[in-house]
Enzyme design. Structure first.
Site, short mmCIF file in Angstrom:
data_model
loop_
_atom_site.label_atom_id
_atom_site.label_comp_id
_atom_site.label_asym_id
_atom_site.label_seq_id
_atom_site.Cartn_x
_atom_site.Cartn_y
_atom_site.Cartn_z
N GLU A 54 0.81 -1.21 0.00
CA GLU A 54 0.00 0.00 0.00
C GLU A 54 0.85 1.27 0.00
O GLU A 54 0.37 2.35 0.37
CB GLU A 54 -0.94 0.01 1.21
CG GLU A 54 -1.99 -1.08 1.21
CD GLU A 54 -3.04 -0.91 0.11
OE1 GLU A 54 -2.95 0.06 -0.68
OE2 GLU A 54 -3.95 -1.75 0.06
N HIS A 91 -2.14 2.61 9.06
CA HIS A 91 -3.25 1.85 8.45
C HIS A 91 -3.41 0.55 9.21
O HIS A 91 -2.48 -0.27 9.27
CB HIS A 91 -2.95 1.58 6.98
CG HIS A 91 -3.83 0.52 6.37
ND1 HIS A 91 -5.19 0.45 6.59
CD2 HIS A 91 -3.53 -0.53 5.56
CE1 HIS A 91 -5.69 -0.58 5.94
NE2 HIS A 91 -4.71 -1.20 5.32
N HIS A 129 -6.21 -2.81 10.53
CA HIS A 129 -7.42 -3.58 10.28
C HIS A 129 -8.10 -3.86 11.61
O HIS A 129 -8.64 -4.95 11.83
CB HIS A 129 -7.09 -4.89 9.57
CG HIS A 129 -6.62 -4.72 8.16
ND1 HIS A 129 -6.29 -5.78 7.36
CD2 HIS A 129 -6.40 -3.62 7.40
CE1 HIS A 129 -5.88 -5.35 6.18
NE2 HIS A 129 -5.95 -4.03 6.19
N HIS A 132 -12.10 -2.55 3.81
CA HIS A 132 -10.64 -2.62 3.87
C HIS A 132 -10.11 -2.43 5.28
O HIS A 132 -9.55 -3.35 5.85
CB HIS A 132 -10.06 -1.57 2.91
CG HIS A 132 -8.60 -1.69 2.67
ND1 HIS A 132 -7.97 -1.13 1.59
CD2 HIS A 132 -7.61 -2.32 3.36
CE1 HIS A 132 -6.68 -1.40 1.62
NE2 HIS A 132 -6.44 -2.13 2.70
#
Length: 206
Positions: A75, A94, A96, A157
Site C-alpha cells: 500500500e 493503516h 485492520h 478494507h
C-alpha cells in the site's frame, strides 16, 4: 530526526500496533515522511513479531527503493498519495482493527458519540469509497475523506489515521477503534445518542 531514528520509530510503532491487536498477521502498514521527502515504511509480508529495524524500507514517493531488503508495503502508493495531496501530514497508520473495520465492511461511518472524537478525530469517522488494494485510487479516495478529518475508514478494507507525527497518527487510530467498539456495544443494548451538530460546532470553535 535521522533516517535511522525514523526507521526505529516506524518499527517500534508497528510492533506496538500489532501487540495491541490493531493489526493481525502481516496486515496493516505505517509510515513517516522525512523532511527530505523520503518514505519510511513497513515492508510487505514480514511478521511483526520478528521484524527488525533493518527490515524497514525507505523509498521515494514514486516507489524507488532507497534502502531495505524487501518490497515496501503493497500500500505504499496509498501512503504516497496522502503525503502528496495533504502536505501538512508526516505520518500514516493503516490498521485492520476489528471494530472499526466492521463499520467499513457495512459501509457506515462511526458517528460522533464521544466528545473525544471531536478533538482527536475532527468529528465522525467517514468511509472512503472502495478501490482495489495497492492502487493509487485507494489513497486518492482516502484523501477526500481526510480533508477535514484525522481518520477515515476504507470501504471493505480497514482504517487510516494520519498526523503530523507518528504518535499523533497512532493515538488517532486507537481512538477510532475505541469509538467503533463503544458504538458497537451501545447498538447491542439500545440506540446510541449522538452529539448534536450544534454541540460539535461549539466544541470545534472553542
Amino acid at each position: 530526526m535521522t533516517l535511522l531514528q525514523a526507521k526505529q520509530e516506524v518499527l517500534d510503532m508497528a510492533v506496538r500496533c500489532y501487540k495491541e491487536a490493531l493489526m493481525a498477521g502481516t496486515s496493516g502498514n505505517l509510515s513517516v515522511l522525512t523532511d527530505d521527502q523520503k518514505l519510511v515504511i513497513t515492508p510487505s509480508s514480514v511478521d511483526y513479531s520478528t521484524m527488525t529495524v533493518e527490515d524497514i524500507m525507505v523509498t521515494t514517493l514514486d516507489g524507488e527503493i532507497l534502502e531495505g531488503p524487501h518490497k515496501p508495503s503493497s500500500e505504499w502508493r496509498m501512503h504516497a498519495q496522502i503525503y502528496k495531496n495533504l502536505p501538512h501530514l508526516r505520518a500514516v497508520v493503516h490498521t485492520h482493527s476489528p471494530y472499526a473495520t466492521s463499520f467499513a465492511v457495512i459501509n457506515q461511518p462511526v458517528p460522533v458519540i464521544l466528545i473525544e472524537m471531536m478533538y482527536f478525530l475532527g468529528g465522525d469517522v467517514p468511509v472512503s469509497d472502495f478501490a482495489l488494494p495497492g492502487t493509487d485510487d485507494v489513497g486518492r479516495n482516502a484523501v477526500k475523506s481526510l480533508a477535514d478529518r484525522n481518520a477515515c475508514l476504507m470501504q471493505n478494507h480497514g482504517v487510516l489515521a494520519v498526523g503530523e507525527t507518528l504518535q499523533k497518527a497512532y493515538i488517532r487510530a486507537v481512538y477510532t477503534e475505541d469509538a467503533a467498539k463503544i458504538c458497537h456495544m451501545a447498538k447491542c443494548i439500545g440506540q446510541p445518542v449522538l452529539i448534536s451538530q450544534e454541540l460539535q460546532d461549539r466544541m470545534l470553535n472553542r
